[in-house]
Design an enzyme around this catalytic site. Structure first.
Site, PDB file in Angstrom:
ATOM      1  CB  VAL A 193      41.550  34.799  30.156  1.00  0.00           C
ATOM      2  CG1 VAL A 193      40.152  35.368  30.039  1.00  0.00           C
ATOM      3  CG2 VAL A 193      41.845  34.448  31.615  1.00  0.00           C
ATOM      4  CG  ASP A 198      44.677  52.932  41.428  1.00  0.00           C
ATOM      5  OD1 ASP A 198      45.545  52.213  40.858  1.00  0.00           O
ATOM      6  OD2 ASP A 198      44.533  52.956  42.668  1.00  0.00           O
ATOM      7  CG  LEU A 247      52.516  51.079  41.592  1.00  0.00           C
ATOM      8  CD1 LEU A 247      51.328  51.224  40.668  1.00  0.00           C
ATOM      9  CD2 LEU A 247      52.520  52.207  42.599  1.00  0.00           C
ATOM     10  N   GLY A 248      53.657  47.037  43.650  1.00  0.00           N
ATOM     11  CA  GLY A 248      53.292  45.831  44.380  1.00  0.00           C
ATOM     12  C   GLY A 248      53.724  44.590  43.631  1.00  0.00           C
ATOM     13  CG  ASP A 268      44.784  36.794  29.225  1.00  0.00           C
ATOM     14  OD1 ASP A 268      44.484  35.923  28.370  1.00  0.00           O
ATOM     15  OD2 ASP A 268      44.057  37.777  29.469  1.00  0.00           O
ATOM     16  CG  HIS A 310      50.563  41.050  33.920  1.00  0.00           C
ATOM     17  ND1 HIS A 310      51.869  40.725  34.230  1.00  0.00           N
ATOM     18  CD2 HIS A 310      50.078  41.758  34.970  1.00  0.00           C
ATOM     19  CE1 HIS A 310      52.163  41.222  35.429  1.00  0.00           C
ATOM     20  NE2 HIS A 310      51.089  41.850  35.902  1.00  0.00           N
ATOM     21  CG  HIS A 313      47.377  44.333  39.045  1.00  0.00           C
ATOM     22  ND1 HIS A 313      47.223  44.510  37.686  1.00  0.00           N
ATOM     23  CD2 HIS A 313      48.566  43.683  39.194  1.00  0.00           C
ATOM     24  CE1 HIS A 313      48.265  43.979  37.054  1.00  0.00           C
ATOM     25  NE2 HIS A 313      49.099  43.486  37.946  1.00  0.00           N
ATOM     26  CD  GLU A 314      50.310  43.309  42.739  1.00  0.00           C
ATOM     27  OE1 GLU A 314      50.538  42.120  42.422  1.00  0.00           O
ATOM     28  OE2 GLU A 314      50.837  44.262  42.147  1.00  0.00           O
ATOM     29  CB  THR A 320      47.963  48.649  43.829  1.00  0.00           C
ATOM     30  OG1 THR A 320      48.245  49.833  43.066  1.00  0.00           O
ATOM     31  CG2 THR A 320      49.218  47.793  43.891  1.00  0.00           C
TER      32      THR A 320
END
Lengths: 105, 199
Positions: free
Chosen positions: B133, B172, B69-70, B131, B119, B109-110, B106
């Site tokens: 975080v 999505d 997807l990317g 991640d 991620h 996300h990117e 997408t």
């Protein structure tokens, strides 16, 4: 389960996560018509024990790691050098479909 | 728990030479598809050269191989490949976009990666990754499709994985949030290495 034929395993296997079960991860040959995904793990079991693993990278690109693989009974061991070893129990295996129990399951 | 990133992007109105532009260029290629090897980012390999990455966010939209997807590039990477790449059938919410990747997530996300987000599962297929975080739960691996709540891994019950986060791998229509600490991380990127893109 019947004994696993190593020759059935010698190809590139791609995670078909849409088919996963609560206990097993399903892998299909690279030629399988996979739907789109943000990423897919795969590993290639080459004749002679060489392994090429392709994991999902932190920026969504594939990350390739080379190592070795071995089959002991129904246990598939993937040795990834510094990446450590992944040991899976094979739940089902044919040329078209491989089901592995996740290491933690 | 849900935070507004307070970031908006606009199509560029001036190209690198100062001429008016729609912010979109179209490039004819003989390549049937591109892989994740950055070849779409150079005219010498059938793609399109980026605009200067210190002042533009480059988004390449193309056919990608293997159903990908990317992919993205974090801050601090090489300038000639800086930006994000998105599959044409997963870009935007109209035109070539098709379900279940037809809500523009997408790109969300990117661009999250472009702003230094990792991620949600910490990029290991076990519980050891992070991640970076503090307000996202530890998770074992990516979630796909439209998961049922809760998906408990890594002792993260009762609520389990935050699979509805933009930085997981779900469809999505199943991703809908960033956390406050993810926003802190993105703001640090846009105020630091990405500051040239701000208007």
């Amino acid at each position: 389960m019947a004994a696993v034929d190593p020759a059935d395993l010698e190809q590139r296997w791609v995670h078909s996560h849409e088919e996963d079960t609560p206990s097993g991860q399903v892998f299909r040959p690279a030629s399988f018509p996979f739907p789109r995904a943000r990423g897919r793990r795969s590993f290639e079991l080459k004749p002679g024990g060489r392994l090429v693993a392709r994991d999902i990278g932190p920026d969504d690109r594939g990350v390739t790691t080379e190592g070795t693989w071995e089959l002991q009974g129904d246990e598939l061991r993937l040795h990834l050098g510094a990446g450590g070893a992944r040991v899976y129990r094979i739940e089902a295996a044919s040329r078209e479909r491989l089901v592995l129990r996740a290491p933690s399951a | 728990m849900v935070a507004d990133a307070r970031l908006q992007f606009k199509l560029a109105r001036k190209d690198p030479s100062g001429k008016a532009t729609s912010g979109i260029t179209r490039t004819r290629t003989t390549e049937a598809s591109f892989s994740d090897d950055d070849s779409v980012k150079s005219s010498s390999t059938g793609g399109a050269d980026p605009w200067p990455a210190d002042t533009y966010l480059n988004i390449w939209v193309c056919t990608l191989s293997d159903g990908l997807l990317g992919y993205a590039q974090f801050p601090g990477g090489p300038r000639p490949t800086d930006g994000v790449v998105i599959l044409n059938s997963a870009f935007g919410s109209a035109g070539t976009a098709t379900a279940p990747f037809d809500l523009g997530r997408t790109a969300t996300h990117e661009v999250g990666h472009w702003l230094n987000l990792r991620h949600i599962w910490g990029d290991t297929e076990d519980c050891t990754g992070s991640d970076l975080v503090s307000d996202t739960p530890n998770a074992a691996g990516p979630n796909f499709g439209k998961p049922e709540f809760p998906r408990v891994t890594c002792g993260n019950g009762p609520n389990g994985d935050m699979f509805m986060n933009y930085m997981d791998y779900v469809d999505d229509d199943s991703m809908l949030m960033f956390t406050p600490q993810q926003v802190v991380r993105m703001r640090a990127a846009i105020d630091g290495p990405r500051q040239g893109v701000k208007s």
